[in-house]
Design a protein around this motif. Structure first.
Motif, short mmCIF file in Angstrom:
data_model
loop_
_atom_site.label_atom_id
_atom_site.label_comp_id
_atom_site.label_asym_id
_atom_site.label_seq_id
_atom_site.Cartn_x
_atom_site.Cartn_y
_atom_site.Cartn_z
N ILE A 233 -3.66 3.64 -1.69
CA ILE A 233 -3.97 2.73 -2.79
C ILE A 233 -2.78 1.78 -2.94
O ILE A 233 -1.64 2.22 -2.81
N PRO A 234 -3.03 0.50 -3.23
CA PRO A 234 -1.88 -0.41 -3.37
C PRO A 234 -1.18 -0.28 -4.73
O PRO A 234 -1.81 0.06 -5.73
N ARG B 95 -8.35 -2.20 -6.56
CA ARG B 95 -8.09 -3.11 -5.44
C ARG B 95 -8.39 -2.45 -4.10
O ARG B 95 -7.93 -2.90 -3.05
N ARG B 96 -9.11 -1.36 -4.15
CA ARG B 96 -9.36 -0.61 -2.92
C ARG B 96 -10.74 0.02 -3.01
O ARG B 96 -10.89 1.23 -2.94
N GLY C 141 -9.89 -0.67 2.86
CA GLY C 141 -10.21 0.74 2.64
C GLY C 141 -10.89 0.89 1.29
O GLY C 141 -10.91 -0.06 0.49
N ASP C 142 -11.46 2.04 1.05
CA ASP C 142 -12.17 2.22 -0.23
C ASP C 142 -11.79 3.53 -0.94
O ASP C 142 -12.59 4.11 -1.64
N ASP C 143 -10.53 3.92 -0.77
CA ASP C 143 -10.10 5.17 -1.39
C ASP C 143 -10.13 5.11 -2.93
O ASP C 143 -10.17 6.15 -3.58
N GLY C 144 -10.08 3.90 -3.48
CA GLY C 144 -10.11 3.79 -4.94
C GLY C 144 -11.50 3.95 -5.51
O GLY C 144 -11.68 4.29 -6.69
N HIS D 188 -11.25 -4.65 1.48
CA HIS D 188 -9.92 -4.45 0.87
C HIS D 188 -8.98 -3.69 1.80
O HIS D 188 -7.85 -3.42 1.43
N GLU E 23 0.85 -1.19 0.00
CA GLU E 23 0.00 0.00 0.00
C GLU E 23 0.89 1.23 0.00
O GLU E 23 1.91 1.25 0.68
#
Lengths: 222, 76
Positions: A139-140, A198-199, A206-209, A204, A115
């Motif tokens: 984000i990864p 992937r987010r 987190g949901d920043d994506g 996952h 990440e």
């Protein structure tokens, strides 16, 4: 919003991006094989997934960028259709000439899979409207060739035009000026090394994506 | 006609692979190595009628990425 995901031999995040797009748009994306010469009608987004198209032979994304479907993607992008390239998709977009610069081997030679913190540089594009300028998100990344390179004039130009969408908040791969994501001049093409798909949910981590896809849906339309 | 195409990183473009090779040579005890740059050699067999413009085109459109690389063609 209808969407399409291009599948190259060696793509391996095509299903991840399809799941993310379906979760946000409610419509299953059309999966388009690289040998096709036309995109499906009525789509609001083309996504180029992560992976190792053609085994990264010659250069990452080099062979995929010359595939039949890419001629249709370039033509559609030139007409303003949103195109999102993630990881290998970003490499394909630079090799296809849709985005400036090139992605070289990571400075430390290591494959980086973790990440990372990003800062949102431009929060006004179709892809980033749900973020705040300067916001830090997680984000990864997972790549070997993510070291963004462009000559100084090009870097000055894209920075001046607000075309840096995301930057790494710390050193990740040696990228010039910590650039993690770049927009084209029209603002309808985004390439980024980190994987927003992937987010997208709490599971996952987190949901920043997710907001990237939600912003697109809002901007491009249902 | 046989061709040898040398694809090399432009001067000033960081070459992590060359750096790693350089370091490994040092680790083996070789002294006096000032710099190492790694590139690619592509060997091709093309029709004798292939003209220079076509070869140049192949290099620019696929074999080299002219954002970061130079190329040199040698006829064998």
């Amino acid at each position: 919003m209808k969407t399409a995901v291009i599948v190259f031999p060696g793509s391996n995040c095509d299903r991840d991006i399809a799941v993310a797009l379906e979760a946000v748009t409610g419509v299953k994306p059309a999966m388009v094989w690289h040998g096709e010469s036309e995109l499906p009608a009525g789509i609001g987004l083309v996504a180029l997934p992560g992976g190792f198209s053609y085994g990264d032979y010659l250069r990452s994304g080099a062979v995929a960028a010359r595939s039949a479907i890419m001629r249709a993607v370039v033509a559609a992008a030139d007409k303003g259709l949103p195109v999102l390239g993630i990881c290998n998709g970003f490499q394909v977009l630079t090799e296809a000439g849709l985005l400036p610069g090139a992605l070289m081997r990571n400075e430390g030679l290591d494959f980086v899979c973790r990440e990372v913190k990003l800062t949102v540089d431009n929060a006004q594009s179709a892809f980033t409207s749900r973020y705040a300028a300067g916001e830090e998100i997680v984000i990864p990344v997972a790549h070997h060739d993510g070291n963004y390179f462009a000559d100084q004039d090009t870097l000055d130009r894209i920075e001046g035009e607000g075309r840096v969408a995301f930057r790494y908040a710390g050193q990740v791969n040696g990228s010039a000026r910590d650039i993690a994501g770049v927009l084209n001049a029209g603002g309808n093409v985004l390439g980024m090394m980190p994987h927003p798909e992937r987010r997208i949910e709490a599971a996952h981590g987190g949901d920043d994506g997710r907001r990237l896809f939600e912003g697109l849906l809002e901007t491009v339309g249902a | 006609m046989k061709l040898r195409i040398f694809v090399t990183l432009k001067p000033g473009v960081l070459d992590p692979q060359g750096k790693a090779i350089h370091k490994a040579l040092g680790g083996l005890g070789f002294e006096g190595v000032n710099d190492v740059r790694a590139g690619k050699l592509i060997e091709m067999d093309v029709a004798d009628a292939t003209d220079d413009a076509a070869i140049d085109d192949m290099c620019k459109k696929l074999l080299a990425n002219t954002v970061i690389e130079n190329f040199r063609v040698e006829r064998v």
